[in-house]
Design a protein around this motif. Structure first.
Motif, PDB file in Angstrom:
ATOM      1  N   THR A  24     -23.534  -2.528 -39.834  1.00 35.05           N
ATOM      2  CA  THR A  24     -22.795  -3.694 -39.368  1.00 35.05           C
ATOM      3  C   THR A  24     -22.908  -4.771 -40.441  1.00 35.05           C
ATOM      4  O   THR A  24     -24.008  -5.078 -40.901  1.00 35.05           O
ATOM      5  CB  THR A  24     -23.367  -4.234 -38.044  1.00 35.05           C
ATOM      6  N   ASP A  26     -21.625  -8.734 -41.220  1.00 36.29           N
ATOM      7  CA  ASP A  26     -21.052  -9.922 -40.607  1.00 36.29           C
ATOM      8  C   ASP A  26     -21.114 -11.061 -41.631  1.00 36.29           C
ATOM      9  O   ASP A  26     -22.199 -11.465 -42.044  1.00 36.29           O
ATOM     10  CB  ASP A  26     -21.866 -10.278 -39.359  1.00 36.29           C
ATOM     11  N   ASN A  28     -19.899 -14.941 -42.436  1.00 34.02           N
ATOM     12  CA  ASN A  28     -19.363 -16.183 -41.875  1.00 34.02           C
ATOM     13  C   ASN A  28     -19.379 -17.253 -42.952  1.00 34.02           C
ATOM     14  O   ASN A  28     -20.417 -17.494 -43.582  1.00 34.02           O
ATOM     15  CB  ASN A  28     -20.214 -16.639 -40.685  1.00 34.02           C
ATOM     16  N   GLN A  52     -14.745 -15.716 -40.019  1.00 38.52           N
ATOM     17  CA  GLN A  52     -15.671 -14.627 -39.730  1.00 38.52           C
ATOM     18  C   GLN A  52     -15.026 -13.302 -40.094  1.00 38.52           C
ATOM     19  O   GLN A  52     -13.889 -13.028 -39.739  1.00 38.52           O
ATOM     20  CB  GLN A  52     -16.055 -14.611 -38.250  1.00 38.52           C
ATOM     21  N   LYS A  54     -16.171  -9.396 -39.761  1.00 43.81           N
ATOM     22  CA  LYS A  54     -17.197  -8.505 -39.237  1.00 43.81           C
ATOM     23  C   LYS A  54     -16.686  -7.075 -39.271  1.00 43.81           C
ATOM     24  O   LYS A  54     -15.534  -6.810 -38.926  1.00 43.81           O
ATOM     25  CB  LYS A  54     -17.565  -8.893 -37.807  1.00 43.81           C
ATOM     26  N   GLN A  56     -18.070  -2.871 -38.551  1.00 47.07           N
ATOM     27  CA  GLN A  56     -19.099  -1.984 -38.025  1.00 47.07           C
ATOM     28  C   GLN A  56     -18.585  -0.564 -38.091  1.00 47.07           C
ATOM     29  O   GLN A  56     -17.421  -0.297 -37.791  1.00 47.07           O
ATOM     30  CB  GLN A  56     -19.416  -2.368 -36.579  1.00 47.07           C
TER      31      GLN A  56
END
Length: 91
Positions: A24, A26, A28, A52, A54, A56
């Motif tokens: 994962t 992420d 920001n 953002q 993201k 996965q």
């Protein structure tokens, strides 16, 4: 919301000469608000927007070879972001 980069890899297990795991990523960031005139004296014009990105997924990569597992265009520039992973067996 956390700002910056968070990377989580879990469930790693060998698969022959490869490594399988769940990843994962992420990211920001703050950026300029594209919907306002940046030279305005209006305080809202200087309020940054948050972005953002993201991702996965299940990943299988070869050992000892740098491998790009994620790539994305950046929304506010002509640049791109990549996540590269190199799996090394510990002895």
């Amino acid at each position: 919301m956390d700002m910056g980069v968070n990377i989580d890899a879990h469930g790693a297990h060998p698969l022959g000469e490869k490594l399988a795991f769940n990843l994962t990523v992420d990211v920001n960031t703050f950026g300029a608000n594209p919907n306002v005139n940046q030279h305005s004296e209006n305080p809202a014009a200087t309020t940054p927007v948050t972005r953002q990105n993201k991702w996965q997924g299940a990943v299988i990569i070869p050992l000892n070879k740098p491998t790009v597992v994620f790539s994305s265009d950046l929304p506010d520039t002509k640049g791109a972001m990549q996540v590269m992973v190199t799996a090394k067996q510990l002895e």
